[in-house]
Every structure is written in C-alpha cells, then in structure tokens.
Design an enzyme around this catalytic site. Structure first.
Site, short mmCIF file in Angstrom:
data_model
loop_
_atom_site.label_atom_id
_atom_site.label_comp_id
_atom_site.label_asym_id
_atom_site.label_seq_id
_atom_site.Cartn_x
_atom_site.Cartn_y
_atom_site.Cartn_z
N ALA A 52 0.71 -1.19 -0.08
CA ALA A 52 0.20 -0.64 -0.27
C ALA A 52 1.00 1.09 -0.44
CB ALA A 52 -0.88 -0.28 1.00
N ASN A 53 -0.13 2.53 0.73
CA ASN A 53 1.16 3.60 0.52
C ASN A 53 0.37 4.59 1.62
OD1 ASN A 53 -0.59 5.39 -0.77
ND2 ASN A 53 -0.66 3.90 -2.58
N ARG A 54 0.61 5.74 1.61
CA ARG A 54 0.50 6.20 2.87
C ARG A 54 -0.55 7.07 2.38
NH1 ARG A 54 4.23 5.67 6.66
NH2 ARG A 54 6.29 5.32 6.25
N SER A 55 -0.98 7.26 1.25
CA SER A 55 -2.41 7.81 0.94
C SER A 55 -4.01 7.99 2.34
CB SER A 55 -3.03 7.99 -0.77
OG SER A 55 -3.89 8.63 -0.97
N ALA B 205 -3.40 7.88 -5.44
CA ALA B 205 -2.73 7.25 -5.37
C ALA B 205 -2.45 5.70 -5.35
CB ALA B 205 -1.80 7.52 -3.86
#
Ligand code: C5P
Length: 222
Positions: free
Chosen positions: A29-32, A95
């Site tokens: 995943a990512n930090r969005s 994102a």
C-alpha cells in the site's frame, strides 16, 4: 459563479491508495489517506455536480451525497472508472500503486527454514493516461495529481505532457512537509500554458478552489 454552477454535470473523482495483494492476508500500500480526493468530491458536490467517487481503502470516510464505488486494486479502479464514463470532468487524486505483485499467492505464504519469499512485480495500468488519451468519449477536462519529492514543477510539467491530461495539480510530498496524510497541502496548478503556485492551505480550501476552477472551465467550454 452562479448558484450550483455544476448542476447537470457529471464528475468523476478517484481517491485514496490502492492495495495490491501479496497473498490473502498481506498487501502493498502507500501513505495516501484519501483526504484531498475526499475534500474535492465534497466540494464538487457542493457546487451541484453529480459526483462518482471511486475510492481505494482510504482512512477518511467518503463524503455524503456522492455515488461511492469502493475498490481495492489498481485493476479494479480502472474497471470502476471505465464503468463510470462518460463524464464531463475527471479528477484523478488516487495514489495508485505503480506495480502489482506478479502471481500473488492464493494461500498465505509460510515461513520456511532458510528461505525468504521473492516478490516479482508487474506494471499496473495508468488510469489517468488511458482516460486522457481516449480517442472517443474523453472527458472534457482531465485533471491529474503529481506527488513529487524533487524538482516538483519540472517533473509535474513533464508528467502532464506525457500523460496527456489537461491540468496537473503538483504537490511536494517530500520528507518533512507533512502533506501526505496531513491536513494541509501546497500545490501548483499546471496547465498547458501556466504553472500557478498556490499558498499552503487546508486541503478543504485547495479542494474548494480547484472545484471552482473546474466549474469555470466547464462553463467556459459551455
Ligand atoms: O505517474 P504518477 O503515479 O506520479 O502519476 C500520478 C497521477 O496519475 C495521479 O493523478 C494518479 O491518480 C494517476 N495515476 C493513475 N494510475 C496509475 C498511476 C497514477 O491514474 N497507475
């Protein structure tokens, strides 16, 4: 702007991160947080637009009064976006993961003595680029985001041309800015003929101003 300037206009917003599975219990995943996309969908709705909100697993709740389509992976997001077309304007604030895990395991990966799992990646579809380059049925206005950590304006300007969108909202998500996952944003609005830096302000205000710009552009194009 008149009351409800986006009345009768259909607008698509993508938001949040995507989750790309490794196995049934793990993902990349990512930090969005989805905060900017959510604020934008809310602001567009407040101007009277019929909003389709395609969101990955965000950490903020979706706005009220919009059609919410929940997805997990980039592939699912692409399918949801294609299903939502045609629209008058499309804003790609998600994102999206650039890669997915090739051959994600259908059963949970086990620890094995002396062995470490090897992940192989494959490219995800670029949803923004695909919609921007549609030959028929392209939205009248396509807006992308560019989260950059270095040479923000230069990179975002090149990205706008490469992807073929009308505007890029560039933001510096570099270490120490607190922007990704935070409540404020500092953006530069990049079009074919200008790069317009906006002061740092709450994401809700960025959303409001961007929604007004979108309304004006659609009205000018009638
Ligand atoms: O290339 P990059 O990921 O920096 O581009 C960011 C912009 O492209 C954002 O508007 C994002 O929503 C969109 N994007 C997309 N599909 C991808 C990757 C990015 O729609 N696979």
């Amino acid at each position: 702007l008149a009351d409800g300037p986006l009345k009768g206009r259909r607008v698509l917003v993508t938001s949040g991160p995507t989750h790309e599975p490794i196995d049934p219990v793990r993902y990349i995943a990512n930090r969005s947080s989805g905060a900017q996309g959510t604020a934008l969908a809310r602001a567009l709705g407040a101007l009277g637009a019929e909003v389709v909100f395609v969101t990955g697993p965000a950490s903020v709740p979706p706005p009220e009064g919009v059609e919410v389509v929940r997805v997990e992976t980039a592939q699912e997001m692409l399918a949801a976006v294609e299903a939502a077309l045609p629209v008058d304007a499309a804003v790609f604030a998600a994102a999206v993961a650039d890669w997915h895990v090739l051959g994600a395991s259908l059963s949970k990966l086990k620890k094995t003595k002396g062995g470490l799992p090897k992940l192989e990646f494959a490219e995800n579809p670029d949803i923004l680029a695909r919609v921007s380059q549609m030959k028929a049925g392209r939205p009248g206005l396509v807006v992308g985001f560019a989260a950059e950590t270095d040479d923000v304006i230069e990179n975002a300007t090149a990205k706008r041309a490469r992807k073929g969108c009308d505007w890029i909202v560039a933001n510096d998500v570099g270490h120490g800015t607190g922007i990704m996952g935070g409540t404020e944003n500092a953006v530069t609005l990049i079009s074919a003929d200008a790069a317009e830096p906006w002061p740092r302000m709450p994401k809700a205000r960025v959303a409001q101003q961007l929604a007004e710009r979108i309304a004006r552009a659609l009205l000018d194009a009638h």
